[in-house]
Every structure is written in structure tokens, then in C-alpha cells.
Design an enzyme around this catalytic site. Structure first.
Site, PDB file in Angstrom:
ATOM      1  N   HIS A 124       0.808  -1.216   0.000  1.00 59.60           N
ATOM      2  CA  HIS A 124       0.000   0.000   0.000  1.00 59.60           C
ATOM      3  C   HIS A 124       0.842   1.268   0.000  1.00 59.60           C
ATOM      4  CE1 HIS A 124       0.381  -0.178   4.512  1.00 59.60           C
ATOM      5  NE2 HIS A 124       0.348   1.130   4.386  1.00 59.60           N
ATOM      6  N   ASP A 154       0.189  -7.594   1.426  1.00 51.65           N
ATOM      7  CA  ASP A 154       0.675  -6.218   1.599  1.00 51.65           C
ATOM      8  C   ASP A 154       2.201  -6.148   1.576  1.00 51.65           C
ATOM      9  OD1 ASP A 154       0.301  -3.501   1.807  1.00 51.65           O
ATOM     10  OD2 ASP A 154       0.180  -3.483   3.992  1.00 51.65           O
ATOM     11  N   SER A 227       4.617   2.644   7.837  1.00 51.01           N
ATOM     12  CA  SER A 227       4.282   1.510   6.973  1.00 51.01           C
ATOM     13  C   SER A 227       5.480   1.030   6.173  1.00 51.01           C
ATOM     14  CB  SER A 227       3.167   1.896   6.004  1.00 51.01           C
ATOM     15  OG  SER A 227       1.977   2.168   6.670  1.00 51.01           O
TER      16      SER A 227
END
Length: 478
Positions: A124, A154, A227
Site C-alpha cells: 500500500h 501487503d 508503513s
């Protein structure tokens, strides 16, 4: 409710909080804990200094740039544009004209796994990027290229043109214990090489939105921008990739989730080698075991995966699995819940033999099964994936049966869009339900419809549906 993936916003807004009180304790100091008048116990607080000094240079900041673009608003076919005023009066935005979407920027983290520039991060973080800028701790910047991306776990792998880079040591996430200290290094809100620490709160945590990842839950402070960054054990080894948070505010609330590095490295190896991920497949529908079902099947505990249907011609049918079987073990690993099985099966390469332990007619038996290839496996893996609509310029895949039930529709899920697709308003995550009034049941269905100069797409987005009329230029190949 579980929050969605960590936000990628690069906007930095910090508030200065008043410090109520603080007591500084040297990290190497011993702390005396009194359990009674006589009992004393010396404990040592963890020291993260060496861990950060050794591993900080291997963590990078990733900036995602999505170019400004013009998107045609499709409206509703056959409706007079003057009728849009009716929608506006009821507070419903409605515009038939083109929309100018400005340049978008986001920030994330990553870490170096190869000295020649291989970097791991979250899918992402790089999704929808027209340009990636990777910044090292020595302030050097490189353009990044996505080698492959897997949305279902992911995980993404990018490459920069550099040599002799510092490489992080990969650990073994299967050895993690609940309660042990861990640390994260990343770029929350764009603040490069920020270190936070905490403990492992739980292992093999199953989140509703992710059927293939047994997350590591921690209380390490993780925020937008973290992230894709590494989670370290106290030996300075990467044991996870920070990916999600649970939050009602959008910020850290004490619950963060990391992808186990053992799984991440399996995905990374496939993405580097093939540019895509091939998952194992057995072909069964399963449901969770409740206490009532456990009593019915004479199970000691409500654990395992109850088979409700076996697909025809599947590896499961060939192995002799039947509806009503309760799968309790896969290759010697206990199935504690129904969500455990897809995780274990998907990590096994097709063609590999595996052993199942099942309860049938209240008796335990062993079955041998040859793992197959998931026919609905995600094909959206960077440049190696084939376009699902050549003239549309998209990449995607047909929804799995489970996804179809969840979305209450069938169709083709868009995983990546090119310039033309973006210009007509298509975005990753859209589901193309039909083309020219015919249901899209395969990539070939969409390609066939797009051979015409005009095509009317019915697209499902965020639970709602819109029609998007498409007109191809003559110079676009059929």
C-alpha cells in the site's frame, strides 16, 4: 472496527504537548523491585542504542508521487446534464465535467535486504505511484522501481540503482514470544529514522481483512509513515514489517500489527524471481467450529476447519476430502481456527505434497494431498503481470468466490491502472461488473468488449455502482 491500512499522507501536523512529569532512568541501569520486606529482584531495562546504531542506516524513507491528472466524470448515461441540479439540491455532489486531481504525495518506510538495492516495504506504500523516491540516512536519494507487489499480503519489493548498501539481518519470526521486547524504525509523519519500542502483545493475530497473514501484534508506537518499516527483536534482527494499526482516531492507540518476516521473505523471493505470487490451493469451502459444532463432531475443543463444500476436480476432491470433514492439522501444524488453514495452504508451493489430519465420523484419519495452483490467485505483480484489458490499460483479476460473497457481486477486480484508465475515472479496487451489459466473468470477456470503439462499463466502488462510458481513440490497439 479494524482500521484500514496505515495512511500514506505526507502532511506533517505536530502539536506540542505539555510534559506532566518524567523520571530519567539510564537504559543500562539496574532497577530494584521490592516484593516485600526481604525480597528484592534486580531487572535490567533494555538498551536499544546499539540496535539503532547498527541497523538505522539500513532503513529508508520512501516517498510516493502520483502525478496530477484529469478525470472525466461519467455521470449517468441518458440523463440530461441539466438534471444534475436536482442532485446538488439534495447535497449530492454531481458533475458531468472533467475533474482536475492535483499531484498526490505520500510517505512510507522500507528496509534494505540486498546490498545492490533490493528494498522491502508494504504494497500500500507504493500502490498507484507514478514515481518513487527512496532516501537513505546519508541523505542520498534514488528513484525506485517496483519489482513486484502483492496486495493480499501487503508486501512489495522495489529496486534502486546503488551498490554496497547496508543490509539488515533477517531473523526468525517463528521464534518470537509474547512479552519480549521489540523495536521499530521508520518515518512516522515523514520524520526519518524514528525509533519506537514496546513488546509483542500477541502472535498469529487474524484480522478480518487479511486471510493470508498471521499478524504479530505489538504495542510499539506506529503511525502514518511507519508503513513498510522493520520490526526488530533485541538481537537486531528483522522479525516483521509494520503494516497496520487499530485506531478510532487515525493515530496510534496501543495496537499495531506487523507481517511476520518468515512469510514476507517467501513473498519477496517470488516477487524478485517471477514478479508475481503463486499461492497453494486445495479447493474447499470451510467454516469456523463453534462449541455446538464441536459437540456434534465429538471434538474436545472448538478448533479446526469444518469443510462445507469440496470443489469439483480440485486437489481436495482428488485427496478424498468430503463435506463434513473437520481439518485439525496441516503438515503437522495445528489448525486452531478456520482462518489458519488458508494461511498455511497459501504458503506452500503448488505441486508439493502435504498431509492433512481430519476428523470424519468422529474418527481421526490422515489424508495425503498434492497442493494445486489457486485459479484466482492475484496476478497484479508489477510489470510481469498481464493486462486484463489491453485497451483499457489495467491489470486485475477475477474475484474469488469468498470475495464475491463479501462484495455481493461478481466481476474483475482492478489492481493497477495506467494513464488511460485513470483518465476515465477507474481506480485500483474498482470491480468491473459488466461491459456493454454483459457480466464480466473472465479477463477475456472484458478484452472482447473493449474491441468495440465504445464500451459501457458498470463499476462497483465502495459498495455503490456507477456506469462509466469509454470511447477509445483510433490509434489505441484493439
Amino acid at each position: 472496527m479494524f482500521a484500514s491500512k496505515i495512511a500514506r499522507s505526507a502532511t506533517l501536523s505536530l502539536a506540542v504537548a505539555a510534559v506532566i512529569s518524567s523520571i530519567a532512568v539510564p537504559a543500562t541501569a539496574g532497577v530494584t523491585i521490592f516484593g516485600g520486606s526481604e525480597d528484592k529482584q534486580q531487572v535490567q531495562l533494555p538498551d536499544f542504542v546499539k540496535l539503532v546504531e547498527d541497523n538505522g542506516p539500513g532503513v529508508v524513507n520512501i516517498q510516493m508521487i502520483r502525478n496530477a491528472r484529469t478525470v472525466e466524470n461519467a455521470g449517468i448515461p441518458g440523463l440530461d446534464p441539466r438534471g444534475a441540479e436536482i442532485f446538488r439540491r439534495f447535497g449530492i455532489p454531481f458533475d458531468f465535467g472533467p475533474q482536475e486531481i492535483p499531484e498526490q504525495r505520500g510517505t512510507g518506510s522500507g528496509f534494505i535486504v540486498s546490498s545492490d538495492g533490493i528494498i522491502m516495504t508494504n504494497a500500500h506504500v507504493v500502490e498507484g505511484a507514478d514515481e518513487l523516491i527512496v532516501r537513505l540516512t546519508d541523505k542520498r536519494e534514488f528513484k525506485g522501481k517496483v519489482l513486484g507487489s502483492d496486495k493480499q499480503t501487503d508486501i512489495a519489493v522495489i529496486k534502486i540503482e546503488a551498490k554496497d548498501l547496508p543490509v539488515l539481518k533477517i531473523g526468525d519470526s517463528s521464534k518470537l514470544k509474547v512479552g519480549e521486547w521489540v523495536a521499530a524504525i521508520g518515518s512516522p509523519f515523514g520524520l526519518d529514522n524514528t525509533v519506537t519500542a514496546g513488546i509483542v502483545s500477541a502472535l498469529s493475530r487474524n484480522l478480518p481483512s487479511d486471510q493470508y497473514v498471521p499478524f504479530i501484534q505489538t504495542d510499539v508506537a506506529v503511525n502514518p509513515g511507519n508503513s513498510g518499516g522493520p520490526l526488530f527483536n533485541m538481537q537486531g534482527e528483522v522479525v516483521g514489517i509494520n503494516s497496520q494499526i487499530f485506531s478510532t482516531s487515525g493515530g496510534f492507540m496501543g495496537l499495531s500489527f506487523a507481517i511476520p518476516i518468515d512469510l514476507a521473505m517467501q513473498i519477496k523471493d517470488q516477487l524478485v524471481k517471477d514478479g508475481r505470487v503463486t499461492r497453494g490451493y486445495v479447493g474447499v469451502y470451510i467454516q469456523q467450529i463453534t462449541q455446538e459444532l464441536a459437540d456434534s463432531f465429538a471434538l474436545k475443543t472448538p478448533e479446526g476447519a469444518l469443510v462445507t463444500k469440496v470443489e469439483k476436480g480440485s486437489p481436495a476432491e482428488k485427496a478424498g476430502l468430503k463435506a463434513g470433514d473437520v481439518i485439525t492439522e496441516f503438515n503437522g501444524k495445528k489448525i486452531t481456527s478456520s482462518v489458519s488453514l488458508p494461511m498455511l495452504v497459501s504458503s506452500v508451493r503448488p505441486g508439493t505434497k502435504a498431509e492433512l489430519t481430519v476428523i470424519r465420523d468422529k474418527k481421526e484419519q490422515k489424508l495425503s494431498i498434492t497442493i494445486g495452483t489457486n485459479p484466482n490467485s492475484d496476478q497484479s505483480a508489477g510489470g510481469a503481470a498481464k493486462e486484463s484489458g489491453h485497451r483499457l490499460g489495467i491489470e486485475g483479476r477475477i474475484l474469488t468466490d469468498e470475495e464475491s460473497r463479501e462484495a455481493d457481486t461478481t466481476g474483475l477486480l482492478i489492481t493497477k491502472v495506467g494513464k488511460f484508465a485513470a483518465s476515465i475515472g477507474l481506480t485500483p479496487g474498482d470491480i468491473i461488473v459488466s461491459a456493454n451489459g454483459k457480466l464480466v466473468k473472465s479477463a477475456e470477456d472484458l478484452q472482447k468488449a473493449c474491441r468495440e470503439d465504445k464500451v459501457l462499463l458498470l463499476v462497483q466502488r465502495d459498495g455503490g455502482r456507477i456506469f462509466i462510458p469509454v470511447r477509445f481513440d483510433k490509434d489505441q490497439k484493439k
